[in-house]
Design a protein around this motif. Structure first.
Motif, mmCIF file in Angstrom:
data_model
loop_
_atom_site.group_PDB
_atom_site.id
_atom_site.type_symbol
_atom_site.label_atom_id
_atom_site.label_comp_id
_atom_site.label_asym_id
_atom_site.label_seq_id
_atom_site.Cartn_x
_atom_site.Cartn_y
_atom_site.Cartn_z
ATOM 1 N N VAL A 1 0.843 -1.192 0.000
ATOM 2 C CA VAL A 1 0.000 0.000 0.000
ATOM 3 C C VAL A 1 0.880 1.244 0.000
ATOM 4 C CG1 VAL A 1 -1.717 1.324 1.304
ATOM 5 C CG2 VAL A 1 -1.901 -1.170 1.154
ATOM 6 N N ARG A 2 0.660 2.123 -0.966
ATOM 7 C CA ARG A 2 1.431 3.365 -1.044
ATOM 8 C C ARG A 2 0.803 4.415 -0.128
ATOM 9 N NH1 ARG A 2 5.386 5.120 -4.040
ATOM 10 N NH2 ARG A 2 5.236 3.226 -5.339
ATOM 11 N N PHE A 3 1.671 5.134 0.611
ATOM 12 C CA PHE A 3 1.203 6.177 1.509
ATOM 13 C C PHE A 3 2.129 7.383 1.453
ATOM 14 C CE2 PHE A 3 4.177 3.768 4.152
ATOM 15 C CZ PHE A 3 4.847 4.749 4.862
ATOM 16 N N GLY A 4 1.590 8.507 1.884
ATOM 17 C CA GLY A 4 2.379 9.718 2.036
ATOM 18 C C GLY A 4 2.047 10.365 3.369
ATOM 19 N N ILE A 5 2.664 11.511 3.617
ATOM 20 C CA ILE A 5 2.578 12.160 4.922
ATOM 21 C C ILE A 5 2.269 13.639 4.755
ATOM 22 C CG2 ILE A 5 3.838 12.663 7.065
ATOM 23 C CD1 ILE A 5 5.676 10.244 6.339
ATOM 24 N N ASN A 6 1.360 14.140 5.563
ATOM 25 C CA ASN A 6 1.191 15.571 5.828
ATOM 26 C C ASN A 6 1.353 15.738 7.330
ATOM 27 O OD1 ASN A 6 -1.449 16.755 3.509
ATOM 28 N ND2 ASN A 6 0.611 15.988 3.115
ATOM 29 N N ILE A 7 2.040 16.777 7.767
ATOM 30 C CA ILE A 7 2.229 17.006 9.199
ATOM 31 C C ILE A 7 1.289 18.119 9.664
ATOM 32 C CG2 ILE A 7 3.840 17.737 10.995
ATOM 33 C CD1 ILE A 7 6.098 16.432 9.440
ATOM 34 N N CYS A 8 0.363 17.783 10.536
ATOM 35 C CA CYS A 8 -0.489 18.707 11.283
ATOM 36 C C CYS A 8 -1.051 19.841 10.408
ATOM 37 C CB CYS A 8 0.276 19.241 12.492
ATOM 38 S SG CYS A 8 -0.793 19.800 13.847
ATOM 39 N N TYR A 9 -0.470 21.037 10.478
ATOM 40 C CA TYR A 9 -0.975 22.223 9.788
ATOM 41 C C TYR A 9 -1.033 22.040 8.275
ATOM 42 C CZ TYR A 9 -1.448 27.303 8.883
ATOM 43 O OH TYR A 9 -1.872 28.554 8.487
ATOM 44 N N ASP A 10 -0.223 21.125 7.734
ATOM 45 C CA ASP A 10 -0.291 20.822 6.301
ATOM 46 C C ASP A 10 -1.713 20.504 5.863
ATOM 47 O OD1 ASP A 10 2.451 21.049 5.629
ATOM 48 O OD2 ASP A 10 2.851 18.952 6.109
ATOM 49 N N THR A 11 -2.508 19.882 6.753
ATOM 50 C CA THR A 11 -3.829 19.437 6.340
ATOM 51 C C THR A 11 -4.799 20.590 6.116
ATOM 52 O OG1 THR A 11 -4.551 19.113 8.638
ATOM 53 C CG2 THR A 11 -3.596 17.214 7.499
ATOM 54 N N ARG A 12 -4.407 21.800 6.472
ATOM 55 C CA ARG A 12 -5.252 22.962 6.187
ATOM 56 C C ARG A 12 -5.187 23.343 4.706
ATOM 57 N NH1 ARG A 12 -5.763 26.236 10.872
ATOM 58 N NH2 ARG A 12 -6.957 27.714 9.599
ATOM 59 N N PHE A 13 -4.291 22.729 3.953
ATOM 60 C CA PHE A 13 -4.021 23.121 2.574
ATOM 61 C C PHE A 13 -4.295 21.942 1.640
ATOM 62 C CE2 PHE A 13 -1.550 25.607 5.480
ATOM 63 C CZ PHE A 13 -1.762 26.914 5.036
ATOM 64 N N ALA A 14 -5.270 22.108 0.770
ATOM 65 C CA ALA A 14 -5.702 21.013 -0.104
ATOM 66 C C ALA A 14 -4.565 20.490 -0.974
ATOM 67 C CB ALA A 14 -6.859 21.481 -0.981
ATOM 68 N N GLU A 15 -3.663 21.379 -1.381
ATOM 69 C CA GLU A 15 -2.616 20.954 -2.305
ATOM 70 C C GLU A 15 -1.642 19.959 -1.677
ATOM 71 O OE1 GLU A 15 -1.222 25.050 -0.754
ATOM 72 O OE2 GLU A 15 -3.111 24.077 -1.290
ATOM 73 N N ALA A 16 -1.512 19.995 -0.349
ATOM 74 C CA ALA A 16 -0.587 19.076 0.311
ATOM 75 C C ALA A 16 -1.090 17.640 0.218
ATOM 76 C CB ALA A 16 -0.391 19.484 1.761
ATOM 77 N N ALA A 17 -2.373 17.432 0.494
ATOM 78 C CA ALA A 17 -2.938 16.089 0.356
ATOM 79 C C ALA A 17 -3.011 15.679 -1.111
ATOM 80 C CB ALA A 17 -4.319 16.039 0.992
#
Length: 245
Positions: A138-154
């Protein structure tokens, strides 16, 4: 047959300036009965050295991934079976990063550096890349905390074919902010899930730092239809598990 990744997310006490205690905590979660069949364990933002954004703490505790100190961390976790994802303060030359390490069998698989920094994180440099990793097919990536406020990060993670977004978080906040955000974190994360159709698993801290700061979590699993399918109770140290497919 579609691969399934068995994930555990750990809601931990806040540990500041004591790497040995943080690793003892990590090992304690990894050795729990419910962790024995897991493929991956997730820990909070800044977990290794503690998320205290003050220059003295950051500069004294930051670790280069090629340093003897970080090599000692890898040796310590080598016996643990699951892949580990944990936050740490990373040093790279004169730069500091709010990073997450991906470790398997005592070997560093890779690092994600937080790309979106809050105003209080001015001593960090922002990362620029969204690496993805594979565990049990399964491929996964990471956003750290405040990153999730920004759609482009996900979206940057989803665009690489990832099926899972891991979110190390650290919401030890001033009490007035903690109260305001207590029931809002998962709503923000669910919006990223609606946009990307990935699973999302978060890990956070809980407890009180002092009279002014408190953390409740949450540590949660959100399915691709944006339902919260599992969550550690707020203000409780614990682990939640899920099969991500």
């Amino acid at each position: 047959m579609r691969a399934v990744l068995r994930v555990g997310a750990c809601q931990t006490p806040e540990i500041i300036g004591d790497v040995d205690a943080a690793l003892t905590c990590l090992a304690g979660f990894a050795e729990r009965a419910e962790a024995q069949e897991l493929d991956l364990l997730l820990f909070p933002e800044g977990f290794l050295q503690g998320y205290l954004v003050e220059p003295g703490h950051l500069h004294s505790g930051a670790m280069d991934v090629d340093s003897a100190g970080f090599a000692a961390v890898l040796r310590r976790v080598r016996p643990l079976r699951p892949m580990l994802v944990f936050g740490f303060v990373e040093a790279d030359g004169d730069e500091l990063y709010n990073s997450a390490a991906v470790v398997a069998g005592g070997e560093l698989v890779g690092v994600y550096r937080k790309t979106h920094l809050t105003a209080g994180e001015r001593w960090f440099s922002a990362g620029e890349e969204y690496p993805t990793f594979v565990c049990n097919g399964v491929r996964f990536g990471i956003n750290i905390c405040y990153d999730t406020r920004f759609a482009e990060a996900a979206a940057a993670v989803a665009g690489q074919g990832a099926r899972l977004l891991l979110v190390p978080a650290q919401n030890m906040m001033r009490r007035e902010n903690a109260v305001r955000w207590r029931d809002r974190h998962d709503g923000v994360r669910a919006q990223r899930v609606r946009e990307t159709r990935m699973w999302l698993v978060s890990a956070d801290v809980t407890g009180a730092r002092d009279e002014s700061r408190i953390g409740w979590g949450p540590t949660s699993v959100i399915a691709p239809d944006a339902r919260i399918v599992a969550r550690v109770p707020l203000d409780t140290v614990g682990m939640v598990t899920a099969a991500v497919g």
